[in-house]
Design an enzyme around this catalytic site. Structure first.
Site, short mmCIF file in Angstrom:
data_model
loop_
_atom_site.label_atom_id
_atom_site.label_comp_id
_atom_site.label_asym_id
_atom_site.label_seq_id
_atom_site.Cartn_x
_atom_site.Cartn_y
_atom_site.Cartn_z
N HIS A 102 0.80 -1.23 0.00
CA HIS A 102 0.00 0.00 0.00
C HIS A 102 0.84 1.29 0.00
CE1 HIS A 102 -3.51 -2.45 1.05
NE2 HIS A 102 -2.86 -2.91 2.09
O1 RIB Z 1 -5.14 0.17 4.63
C1 RIB Z 1 -3.75 0.14 4.45
C2 RIB Z 1 -3.10 1.20 5.28
O2 RIB Z 1 -3.31 0.94 6.66
C3 RIB Z 1 -1.56 1.23 5.12
O3 RIB Z 1 -1.11 2.52 5.35
C4 RIB Z 1 -1.10 0.31 6.21
O4 RIB Z 1 0.24 0.61 6.64
C5 RIB Z 1 -2.07 0.66 7.29
O5 RIB Z 1 -1.60 1.83 7.94
#
Ligand code: RIB
Ligand code: CA
Length: 314
Positions: A243
């Site tokens: 992500h």
């Molecule tokens: O949904 C994914 C996000 O939530 C990313 O930033 C992961 O590190 C968590 O913080």
């Protein structure tokens, strides 16, 4: 082109560490002014320690790390240790890093730095709940003047949520903060699950990183191999989504991504849609666009970029 003046706000977090290493390996394009930390995946003390560890692993100990908000603006804290492990850094040894935190809070740093910056000169990469920036904006709204743009990992529309059926974790963890940032009028780009769930690991991509055979790539592979299991099982995915590193990749190679300007609203009402991002992709609400919403990503292009940059590290 002059490097982007960048502040990275983060809750490390496995994918946060990959994002930090990618950013630290790109000094010609990104002038990292500071790393500010926030409670999110894990408690603030662990997030701040993990950011310092990533800084050490990236060989960039001149970058100050600040501790910020230990809890969301209004809601009770929620963590993601089921995904990121109790220490927030799965698959690798976690220890006390050499260098400590910078003096003062992240919120104070944001107010002072953005408040005295050249107009629209500093970019913020938001990799966790947006609590620090929201607190800074609430205390000193004039700091908007120093912000060039805010690039957020958060939200979900086409993909569905990853913490509830409709909410993505960073927005679910502090929707009120996301509303404050959106309401400030800053230029906003969102990298939602719609895009990040296209940027998935695979055996071949992990082998591509492993073949770099330096400490940074070995750590990234170890972290990713441990971190992706939960998401692959829960969402029946062929790989794990990286992500947060998508935010840094967007800054480095925006041509790897596609999106459009849309109207976005975040639901902060208690109930089953708490934290939902209402992304008006087809303009049904006829409201003025307030974000650039990224919906497509070139996954192999991302891993080629990540591989080339990690190769630069020790
Ligand atoms: O949904 C994914 C996000 O939530 C990313 O930033 C992961 O590190 C968590 O913080
Ligand atoms: Ca994160």
């Amino acid at each position: 082109m002059a490097p982007i003046d960048l502040i990275i706000d983060t809750d490390p977090g496995a994918d946060d560490v990959v994002a930090l290493l990618l950013a630290m390996a790109s000094p010609n394009e990104l002038n990292i002014r500071a790393i500010t930390t926030v409670a999110g995946n894990v408690s603030l003390d662990k997030a701040a320690r993990n950011a310092r560890l990533a800084r050490e692993w990236g060989g960039r100990e001149e970058i100050p790390v600040y501790a910020g908000a230990p809890a969301p603006l209004q809601r009770s804290p929620v963590y993601a240790q089921d995904i990121h492990g109790d220490e927030g850094l799965p698959g690798v040894e976690v220890y006390e890093p050499r260098k400590g935190l910078a003096e003062g809070s992240a919120v104070r740093y944001l107010i002072d730095t953005l408040g005295s910056a050249e107009p629209h000169s500093i970019t913020l990469a938001m990799l966790g709940p947006q609590t620090n920036l929201a607190l800074a904006l609430l205390q000193a709204p004039e700091i908007v003047r120093g912000i060039k743009e805010v690039v957020v990992m958060g939200g979900a529309h086409f993909n569905g949520g990853n913490i509830t059926p409709v909410a993505e974790f960073n927005l679910f963890a502090d929707p009120h903060a996301a509303e404050v940032v959106m309401g400030s009028g800053v230029r906003l780009t969102y990298l939602p699950l719609d895009a990040t769930h296209q940027v998935l690991t695979s055996e071949a991509r992990l082998a591509q990183l492993r073949a770099l055979n330096n400490s940074a790539s070995q750590r990234v592979v170890a972290i990713l191999e441990a971190y992706i299991k939960a998401d692959m099982t829960r969402y029946d995915l062929p790989g794990g989504p990286v992500h947060d590193a998508c935010v840094i990749a967007w800054l480095l190679r925006p041509q790897l991504f596609e999106g459009r300007r849309i109207y976005l609203q975040v639901d902060s009402r208690e109930g089953p849609t708490f934290g939902q991002s209402i992304a008006d992709w087809h303009g049904a609400l006829q409201q003025p666009a307030n974000v650039t919403w990224i919906a497509r990503a070139d996954a192999q292009g991302f891993f080629d970029l990540l591989s080339a940059r990690l190769a630069r590290l020790m």
